[in-house]
Scaffold this motif. Structure first.
Motif, short mmCIF file in Angstrom:
data_model
loop_
_atom_site.label_atom_id
_atom_site.label_comp_id
_atom_site.label_asym_id
_atom_site.label_seq_id
_atom_site.Cartn_x
_atom_site.Cartn_y
_atom_site.Cartn_z
N THR C 3 -19.42 -48.99 -9.16
CA THR C 3 -19.74 -47.62 -9.55
C THR C 3 -20.09 -47.61 -11.03
O THR C 3 -19.60 -48.44 -11.81
N LYS C 6 -15.97 -45.85 -13.79
CA LYS C 6 -14.83 -46.46 -13.11
C LYS C 6 -14.08 -45.43 -12.26
O LYS C 6 -13.73 -44.36 -12.74
N VAL C 7 -13.84 -45.78 -11.00
CA VAL C 7 -13.07 -44.91 -10.10
C VAL C 7 -11.92 -45.69 -9.50
O VAL C 7 -11.88 -46.92 -9.59
N ILE C 118 -14.49 -44.29 2.07
CA ILE C 118 -14.11 -44.64 0.69
C ILE C 118 -15.36 -44.92 -0.15
O ILE C 118 -15.49 -44.44 -1.29
N GLN C 119 -16.28 -45.69 0.44
CA GLN C 119 -17.51 -46.03 -0.30
C GLN C 119 -18.25 -44.76 -0.72
O GLN C 119 -18.68 -44.61 -1.86
N ALA C 122 -16.30 -42.82 -3.39
CA ALA C 122 -16.34 -43.51 -4.69
C ALA C 122 -17.65 -43.18 -5.40
O ALA C 122 -17.66 -42.91 -6.61
N SER C 126 -17.91 -41.13 -8.86
CA SER C 126 -18.50 -41.83 -10.00
C SER C 126 -19.68 -41.06 -10.58
O SER C 126 -19.85 -40.96 -11.79
N ILE C 162 -9.41 -40.41 -4.04
CA ILE C 162 -10.20 -41.16 -5.03
C ILE C 162 -10.53 -40.22 -6.20
O ILE C 162 -10.91 -39.07 -5.99
N ARG C 164 -11.88 -40.36 -10.72
CA ARG C 164 -12.32 -41.21 -11.82
C ARG C 164 -11.10 -41.87 -12.46
O ARG C 164 -10.01 -41.29 -12.49
N ILE C 173 -10.75 -49.27 -8.36
CA ILE C 173 -11.65 -49.97 -7.42
C ILE C 173 -12.60 -50.79 -8.27
O ILE C 173 -13.49 -50.24 -8.93
N SER C 176 -17.09 -53.29 -4.61
CA SER C 176 -17.06 -53.29 -3.15
C SER C 176 -18.35 -53.90 -2.63
O SER C 176 -19.26 -54.19 -3.39
#
Lengths: 381, 131, 345
Positions: C3, C6-7, C118-119, C122, C126, C162, C164, C173, C176
């Motif tokens: 990302t 940052k997350v 999640i993806q 994120a 982000s 989730i 930042r 994270i 990924s």
């Protein structure tokens, strides 16, 4: 309250009437009451029924009953107020007479439960009592009574047997009632070990729903004397309501509405509770009968079950309870039950000495709305 | 259509929303629209505590149609930590495990499903407190 | 994938039903001699993938203190949605008291729908489109009576909140990856009650090929190797597959131990790797690095690297997964059949 009397009663035995529809069942009981009153011209009809609309049997029931009876004119009013339906029909009739707008009124109730699945009837009943509380919690009417019974047992250290002894008394007295659904005595053992409906209540703690119809012809005392009719006199009545939903009450075991209605009815009749010969409880469950006994002032808090257990209210005692079998033995045709109780009181006055008094207690839900009548016998003979 | 009637109640049924009196602090569940029963004060909506203890209960064997496939099931009379009393079904507990006084916590479960429409009604139930 | 801002994980929660059935009991009914796991969870009659998601989300929110009004997405990954058409996320929004100004959708990718969520979240976090998002993996998966899947298809779920990293996260994270290909190892057509599968084809060309491709590519891209990780969680359809894939990739049994729950709870499908991650976070310490590789039939695998921060102690799930494991009770086949609605005609 001066001079309102019943001069006729009619009822069918509580049970299952497969071949009868709700209107003709009502007409059967009503015709019997009209015959006894020597076929007066009726000015208004009030019909109580808790579920006829909800179960989709017949809405606007009263006009159909009026038509079946051949009434060409006059009011035909339907009252749906749970277990208090026919009690309120009686009250409305009394008010009509007191206002001078009518000379004779026909009042009562009818219920038909056998046309629907028992589980559908249960669902209609719990929605009738309180949709928000009962439907979302899965609580049935018997379930709510069971919760009260367990609270009562915990709070007062009373055994389940003592509560159930009211059902045993009902069955003992019901043997003498030709209109009772069950005319046989049961032992406490049998009542205790029967299948559970809602733990700890067994089928013997729960008044059985049934089809039924009961009606009374009301008029003024003056008219009854003029016509030479035997009568049952309404000496006083009281109506009160408790808090709903029931979860908002601070004490589940206190039937405040029944207490208030009884105190008003007795004071209007100017009769003390000690001079009553009999009391008909709206004991749709053994525990609610016990709580009603306490609310009416016949037993102290927490001692109602003890009193029944010790035989204090048996037929041979000074104040007898449920002399015709109560809701348990007679059966519970919900919206007609109150009318049955009054018909039975009338039957009692026909047989027994006329100078005695009775108290009839009815309610919807769990003391949600309570009605108490104080009645006495009388006649020209 | 009961689906609509019950949709209207969903927020308090899902989230244990009750009423609290600004005057005397009395609480009510389900929420009341009118005034406080004890002091007549104004009521406001409040999220009630999720924990409480069991005051009384029953095991229902004869159930209404909507709960026919849930029998036997347990319904409790529960006192929440702030004193609010309510009725709710218990879950994740067997009849022989229930005890008056046991500690409970609220969770969300399916209450029933309308057979024809398939509509699922969710609501608060209580289970023995975890952790 | 990395990302641009940052997350990380702000809070997490996991839930499994109270009831388990032992594989030996199922085997007895169907006359089988060997079984893939010891026992599996199954939902009570009043549970579904939505009520499981609710529990997981509630624990995540209450344990972390995440601000309900700043949650901008609720994505629910599941292959056992209560409704074919009607989102679970909207019920969660109202039941959890979240802001209604939120994104909400159900994700489906067999067992990797939860990591897909999640993806997506994120990326949303982000980019600054939302502040907080909840990704849920939840299932009450069904196995046809007598089928191989009946031994493992279980119920459970977990939720990750989730945010930042500068909002304060319990794990960052780091990166990924995702790897997919058209591989018909397992499917369920619309309107069908039970999924179908191609037996041993679900292994080598499906599970192993996709996880290994995803993790190896992830290692190449970001320069990690198994020794960089304190813990690893692999999708766990049974006991054998995650152990074998760990060995093939060079991980030890110690590394996968806290997150390997399938022997007792079975395959919780979309919930599996997230429940494993929750169990791992329940024991992880500041500075620990965790690898997660999901697998979804059809087929694909997501790989993640999480780096645990000093916030882990105060944000741990309450109750932890262990509290739910401690309350498990064993039921017989008839209760299982009744609660799963297998007797409804």
């Amino acid at each position: 309250m001066e001079g309102i009397v019943a001069v006729g009663y009619g009822l069918v035995r509580v049970g299952e009437y497969w071949a009868k529809d709700i209107v003709s069942l009502a007409a059967d009981a009503a015709s019997m009451a009209l015959d006894m009153a020597k076929q007066p011209s009726v000015d208004a009809l009030y019909v109580g029924s808790a579920l006829s609309g909800a179960l989709g049997i017949q809405g606007n029931l009263a006009i159909h009953v009026a038509d079946e009876l051949g009434f060409a004119d006059g009011l035909a009013v339907n009252i749906s107020a749970g277990g208090a339906s026919s009690g309120l029909a009686v009250l409305s009739g009394i008010d009509r007479l007191l206002s001078g707008s009518a000379e004779y009124v026909l009042v009562g109730g009818v219920e038909k439960v056998s046309d629907n699945l028992p589980s559908d009837v249960l669902e209609a009943i719990l929605i009738d009592i309180d949709r928000r509380v009962l439907k979302y919690s899965g609580l049935t009417d018997a379930g709510l009574a069971a919760i009260m019974a367990r609270l009562y047992m915990e709070e007062y250290g009373v055994s389940k047997e003592k509560i159930t002894s009211l059902s045993v008394l009902d069955h003992e007295n019901g043997v003498n009632n030709p209109y009772a659904m069950f005319r046989r005595a049961v032992s406490l053992d049998m009542a205790m070990s029967a299948p559970l409906v809602a733990d700890p209540l067994t089928i013997f703690d729960v008044a059985p729903y049934g089809d039924g119809a009961a009606f009374l012809v009301l008029t003024t005392k003056e008219k009854a004397l003029e016509e030479g009719l035997d009568y049952m006199e309404f000496l006083g009545y009281g109506v009160a309501r408790n808090r709903v939903p029931i979860s908002h009450r601070s004490n589940l075991l206190s039937f405040d509405a029944s207490a208030e209605a009884a105190s008003v009815a007795l004071s209007r009749a100017n009769i003390s509770i000690d001079s009553l010969r009999f009391v008909e409880l709206f004991d749709n469950f053994s525990i609610t009968g016990v709580l009603a006994l306490e609310a009416l002032g016949l037993s102290g808090s927490g001692s109602g079950a003890d009193d029944v257990w010790s035989g204090k209210f048996n037929l041979d005692r000074q104040v007898s309870v449920d002399i015709m079998g109560g809701l348990k033995a007679r059966g519970h045709p919900i919206g007609a039950t109150g009318a049955y109780q009054l018909c039975e009181a009338f039957m009692r006055f026909e047989e027994a000495p006329r100078r005695e008094y009775g108290l009839v207690h009815m309610m919807s839900g769990f003391d949600d709305q309570a009605i108490v009548f104080v009645v006495g016998g009388g006649g020209s003979a | 259509m009961p689906e609509i009637t019950e949709w209207r109640d969903r927020i308090w049924r899902y989230r244990l929303i009750g009423s609290r009196c600004g005057g005397c602090g009395s609480t009510y569940y389900p929420p009341r629209n009118s005034r406080c029963l004890k002091c007549g004060g104004d009521l406001e909506e409040v999220e009630l505590p999720r924990r409480g203890k069991l005051l009384s209960y029953t095991v229902v064997y004869q159930a209404p149609t909507l709960y026919k496939y849930s029998t036997p099931y347990i319904v409790g009379y529960i006192e929440l930590l702030d004193g609010t009393r309510l009725f709710a079904m218990l879950t994740d507990v067997e009849p022989d495990e229930v005890r008056v006084g046991m500690e409970l916590e609220a969770t969300l479960r399916k209450l029933y499903t309308y057979g024809e429409s398939g509509h699922i009604v969710y609501g608060v139930k209580f289970r023995p407190a975890v952790g | 994938m990395k990302t641009s801002n940052k997350v990380g994980i702000y809070g997490y929660g996991a839930y499994i039903p109270r009831y388990i059935i032992e594989n030996s009991v199922i085997a007895q009914v169907w006359g089988k001699l060997s079984t893939p796991i010891k026992s599996k969870t199954f939902p009570s009659y009043d549970e579904d993938s939505l009520t499981i998601a609710y529990e997981a989300c509630r624990i995540a929110i209450e344990s972390s203190g995440a601000p309900r009004d700043r949650i901008g997405a609720v994505y629910v990954g599941s292959e056992s949605k209560p409704y074919a058409v009607k989102p679970s996320g909207t019920v969660l929004v109202d039941a959890l008291g979240l802001s209604r100004n939120t994104l909400s959708a159900d994700f489906e990718f067999a067992c990797k729908a939860g990591t897909e969520a999640i993806q997506a979240i994120a990326g949303l976090v982000s980019s600054g489109m939302i502040d907080f998002g909840i990704a849920v993996g939840t299932d009450t998966s069904q196995g046809r009576p007598g089928d191989e899947l009946e031994y493992t298809a279980a119920a459970g779920g977990a939720a990750l909140i989730i945010s930042r990293a500068d909002d304060g996260v319990l794990a960052v994270i780091e990166a990924s990856n995702s790897y997919v290909s058209d591989t018909p190892d397992f499917w369920r057509r619309s309107g069908e009650k039970y999924p179908r599968h191609l037996f041993r084809f679900t292994g080598e060309p499906a599970y192993f090929h996709h996880i290994i491709s995803s993790v190896r590519r992830f290692f190449e891209e970001y320069g990690y190797s198994p020794k960089d990780f304190d813990y690893a969680i692999f999708h766990q359809p049974n006991t054998k597959f995650p152990q074998r894939v760990a060995k093939m990739l060079g991980f030890s049994m110690e590394q996968i131990k806290p997150g390997l729950l399938s022997p007792i709870i079975g395959n919780t499908y979309s919930g599996a790797t997230l429940v494993g991650l929750a169990a791992t976070l329940d024991v992880a310490k500041e500075g620990d690095r965790i690898l997660l590789a999901s697998f979804g039939s059809g087929a694909g695998s997501d790989t993640f690297s999480f780096l645990v921060t000093d916030l882990i102690e105060e944000r741990r799930a309450k109750p932890p997964l262990k509290a739910f494991l401690d309350r498990l009770v064993t039921k017989d086949y008839s209760t299982y059949v009744r609660y799963r609605g297998k007797l409804m005609l």
